[in-house]
Design a protein around this motif. Structure first.
Motif, mmCIF file in Angstrom:
data_model
loop_
_atom_site.group_PDB
_atom_site.id
_atom_site.type_symbol
_atom_site.label_atom_id
_atom_site.label_comp_id
_atom_site.label_asym_id
_atom_site.label_seq_id
_atom_site.Cartn_x
_atom_site.Cartn_y
_atom_site.Cartn_z
ATOM 1 N N ILE A 48 5.439 -6.614 12.426
ATOM 2 C CA ILE A 48 4.393 -7.347 11.282
ATOM 3 C C ILE A 48 3.574 -6.235 10.417
ATOM 4 C CG2 ILE A 48 2.485 -8.696 10.815
ATOM 5 C CD1 ILE A 48 3.686 -10.598 12.984
ATOM 6 N N PHE A 49 3.218 -5.267 11.302
ATOM 7 C CA PHE A 49 2.259 -4.046 10.356
ATOM 8 C C PHE A 49 3.569 -3.349 9.772
ATOM 9 C CE2 PHE A 49 1.163 0.297 10.367
ATOM 10 C CZ PHE A 49 0.151 0.152 9.684
ATOM 11 N N TRP A 50 4.570 -3.022 10.077
ATOM 12 C CA TRP A 50 5.405 -1.868 9.242
ATOM 13 C C TRP A 50 6.313 -2.698 8.175
ATOM 14 C CZ3 TRP A 50 4.253 2.717 9.578
ATOM 15 C CH2 TRP A 50 3.702 3.422 10.464
ATOM 16 N N SER A 51 6.580 -4.089 8.594
ATOM 17 C CA SER A 51 7.312 -4.843 7.618
ATOM 18 C C SER A 51 6.959 -4.620 6.077
ATOM 19 C CB SER A 51 7.589 -6.110 7.828
ATOM 20 O OG SER A 51 8.261 -6.442 9.250
ATOM 21 N N PRO A 52 5.590 -4.753 5.733
ATOM 22 C CA PRO A 52 5.334 -4.863 4.372
ATOM 23 C C PRO A 52 5.721 -3.523 3.734
ATOM 24 C CG PRO A 52 3.358 -5.598 5.525
ATOM 25 C CD PRO A 52 4.372 -5.308 6.425
ATOM 26 N N PHE A 53 6.022 -2.396 4.511
ATOM 27 C CA PHE A 53 6.415 -1.191 3.728
ATOM 28 C C PHE A 53 7.729 -1.449 3.113
ATOM 29 C CE2 PHE A 53 3.589 2.601 4.887
ATOM 30 C CZ PHE A 53 2.780 1.614 6.045
ATOM 31 N N PHE A 54 8.459 -2.323 3.507
ATOM 32 C CA PHE A 54 9.820 -2.449 2.916
ATOM 33 C C PHE A 54 9.930 -3.456 1.545
ATOM 34 C CE2 PHE A 54 10.563 -2.500 7.731
ATOM 35 C CZ PHE A 54 11.090 -1.166 7.642
ATOM 36 N N PHE A 55 8.832 -4.191 1.420
ATOM 37 C CA PHE A 55 8.863 -5.198 0.246
ATOM 38 C C PHE A 55 7.549 -5.377 -0.628
ATOM 39 C CE2 PHE A 55 7.745 -7.496 4.050
ATOM 40 C CZ PHE A 55 6.414 -8.086 3.593
ATOM 41 N N THR A 56 6.350 -4.540 -0.301
ATOM 42 C CA THR A 56 5.228 -4.771 -1.126
ATOM 43 C C THR A 56 5.509 -4.084 -2.482
ATOM 44 O OG1 THR A 56 3.840 -4.489 0.864
ATOM 45 C CG2 THR A 56 2.955 -4.177 -1.202
ATOM 46 N N THR A 57 5.887 -3.046 -2.638
ATOM 47 C CA THR A 57 6.219 -2.404 -3.957
ATOM 48 C C THR A 57 7.010 -3.454 -5.022
ATOM 49 O OG1 THR A 57 7.804 -1.073 -3.296
ATOM 50 C CG2 THR A 57 5.665 -0.163 -3.362
ATOM 51 N N LEU A 58 7.935 -4.155 -4.112
ATOM 52 C CA LEU A 58 8.799 -4.900 -4.916
ATOM 53 C C LEU A 58 8.215 -6.083 -5.446
ATOM 54 C CD1 LEU A 58 12.131 -4.737 -2.655
ATOM 55 C CD2 LEU A 58 11.765 -3.568 -4.794
ATOM 56 N N LEU A 59 7.388 -6.678 -4.561
ATOM 57 C CA LEU A 59 6.622 -7.977 -4.782
ATOM 58 C C LEU A 59 5.475 -7.882 -5.663
ATOM 59 C CD1 LEU A 59 6.374 -9.893 -1.282
ATOM 60 C CD2 LEU A 59 7.794 -10.431 -3.389
ATOM 61 N N VAL A 60 4.646 -6.654 -5.656
ATOM 62 C CA VAL A 60 3.400 -6.669 -6.394
ATOM 63 C C VAL A 60 3.307 -5.430 -7.281
ATOM 64 C CG1 VAL A 60 0.694 -6.456 -6.021
ATOM 65 C CG2 VAL A 60 2.283 -7.678 -4.268
ATOM 66 N N PRO A 61 3.437 -5.699 -8.430
ATOM 67 C CA PRO A 61 3.508 -4.610 -9.500
ATOM 68 C C PRO A 61 2.094 -3.948 -9.369
ATOM 69 C CG PRO A 61 3.973 -6.826 -10.622
ATOM 70 C CD PRO A 61 3.521 -7.088 -9.362
ATOM 71 N N GLY A 62 2.416 -2.414 -9.518
ATOM 72 C CA GLY A 62 1.376 -1.669 -9.607
ATOM 73 C C GLY A 62 0.990 -1.174 -8.321
ATOM 74 N N THR A 63 1.499 -1.392 -6.976
ATOM 75 C CA THR A 63 1.201 -0.819 -5.851
ATOM 76 C C THR A 63 2.168 0.398 -5.780
ATOM 77 O OG1 THR A 63 2.807 -2.272 -4.953
ATOM 78 C CG2 THR A 63 0.464 -2.929 -4.841
ATOM 79 N N SER A 64 1.761 1.431 -4.809
ATOM 80 C CA SER A 64 2.866 2.380 -4.512
ATOM 81 C C SER A 64 2.568 2.920 -3.161
ATOM 82 C CB SER A 64 2.223 3.594 -5.525
ATOM 83 O OG SER A 64 2.955 4.807 -4.987
ATOM 84 N N LEU A 65 3.935 3.349 -2.577
ATOM 85 C CA LEU A 65 4.046 3.982 -1.173
ATOM 86 C C LEU A 65 3.426 5.257 -1.189
ATOM 87 C CD1 LEU A 65 7.533 2.635 -0.535
ATOM 88 C CD2 LEU A 65 5.652 2.084 0.621
ATOM 89 N N LYS A 66 3.349 5.837 -2.318
ATOM 90 C CA LYS A 66 2.628 7.240 -2.257
ATOM 91 C C LYS A 66 1.106 7.250 -2.220
ATOM 92 C CE LYS A 66 5.099 10.142 -4.918
ATOM 93 N NZ LYS A 66 5.719 10.583 -6.152
ATOM 94 N N ALA A 67 0.559 8.146 -1.391
ATOM 95 C CA ALA A 67 -0.864 8.233 -1.482
ATOM 96 C C ALA A 67 -1.374 8.865 -2.425
ATOM 97 C CB ALA A 67 -1.370 8.569 -0.177
ATOM 98 N N ASP A 68 -0.487 10.166 -2.665
ATOM 99 C CA ASP A 68 -0.791 10.932 -3.725
ATOM 100 C C ASP A 68 0.304 10.836 -4.895
ATOM 101 O OD1 ASP A 68 -1.322 13.162 -5.417
ATOM 102 O OD2 ASP A 68 -0.815 14.820 -4.373
ATOM 103 N N PRO A 69 0.247 10.378 -6.008
ATOM 104 C CA PRO A 69 1.090 10.180 -7.023
ATOM 105 C C PRO A 69 1.952 11.396 -7.470
ATOM 106 C CG PRO A 69 -1.119 9.254 -7.690
ATOM 107 C CD PRO A 69 -1.211 9.829 -6.631
ATOM 108 N N LYS A 70 1.279 12.728 -7.104
ATOM 109 C CA LYS A 70 2.065 13.790 -7.717
ATOM 110 C C LYS A 70 2.913 14.435 -6.514
ATOM 111 C CE LYS A 70 -2.423 14.883 -10.358
ATOM 112 N NZ LYS A 70 -3.490 15.267 -9.971
#
Lengths: 142, 145
Positions: free
Chosen positions: B81-103
């Protein structure tokens, strides 16, 4: 039996609030869709909401499924889910530079304490009371 | 086989909590001056929640119980349950990012961008499912005459 049912209903209320209160409180422009939050902060906000919904559904299933509802371990775990989640708000307050509210989105305070802490304490009390009522009957039976 | 399952699930539970705290408890997340104070608060709550659930699952997994099925299921569900959102969050919610540092420059393998956090999520979910599968297999062995 009646006390046990009241205990189960209170535990269900605690589990339900764990999943759906964060959606109502955080699924908005102050949190997940806040233009001021960095994209990765929004990511964390959303991921926590998703985890809470899933845990809430699991707790409700443990409490009401015929396969698990009479298992004392199921009841214990269903009670721990809301207590662990809402309990996490209190130690988090002691970490430097973090805040319960952002500037421009201040929460109503009662007696100098942010209002959401009263809700959180309420969810913990409801769940603990539900568990105590359920266990009370369990002890009587044994 | 049940012992291997228990050890594997324990390793995944401990690594999930330790890796998450190590990755987030620094200037890239919780002490990032660009993050709003309340965003930091939510990350800390998430880490406390994860640590609490992991401790709870370890306790369930290692205590003596006549009905261990719930303990093994919970021990598998906490990391999944903890790791699953890593697979779909950026697809579901616009404006979210998997990268802590955009650069941040990420490795590319065969034209596919490799996100280290998604890689860890994938390995953890697979190991948790293997651990749970081993428990189920040990159950079948016990039932067979």
């Amino acid at each position: 039996m009646r006390t046990q049912r009241i205990g189960r209903v209170l535990l269900s209320l605690g589990a339900f609030c764990t999943g759906f209160f964060p959606v109502a409180a955080d699924w908005n422009t102050q949190h997940t869709f806040s233009p001021g939050w960095s994209p990765h902060a929004r990511y964390h906000g959303f991921a926590t909401i998703i985890a809470e919904i899933i845990w809430s559904i699991i707790a409700l299933w443990l409490l009401w499924s015929p396969a698990t509802k009479n298992n004392s371990l199921s009841i214990k775990f269903a009670a721990l889910i809301p207590i662990v989640y809402w309990g996490a708000f209190f130690p988090a307050l002691f970490v430097p530079t973090i805040a319960l509210e952002d500037k421009g989105f201040e929460i109503t305070h009662f007696f100098g304490i942010p209002g959401n802490l009263f809700f959180i304490a309420g969810f913990i009390i409801i769940t603990a009371l539900g568990y105590w009522l359920y266990q009370h009957i369990d002890r009587e039976k044994n | 086989m049940r012992k291997i399952s228990r050890i594997l699930l324990s390793v995944v539970l401990v690594s999930t909590a330790v890796v998450s705290v190590a990755v987030d408890w620094n200037a890239s997340h919780i002490f990032n001056p660009e993050w709003h104070p309340h965003a930091k608060f939510h990350d800390v709550v998430m880490l406390w929640l994860l640590s609490g659930c992991s401790i709870m699952a370890l306790w369930l997994l290692w205590r003596r119980s006549a009905e261990p099925a719930i303990a093994y299921t919970v021990a598998m569900l906490v990391p999944v349950i903890f790791w699953s959102p890593f697979f779909f969050t950026t697809l579901l919610v616009p404006g979210t990012s998997l990268k802590a540092d955009p650069k941040e420059a990420l490795p590319v393998l065969a034209g596919i961008t490799i996100y280290p956090n998604v890689a860890i999520a994938t390995i953890s979910v697979i190991l948790a499912l293997i651990g749970y599968g081993l428990y189920r297999a040990s159950n079948s062995e016990v039932r067979e005459p």
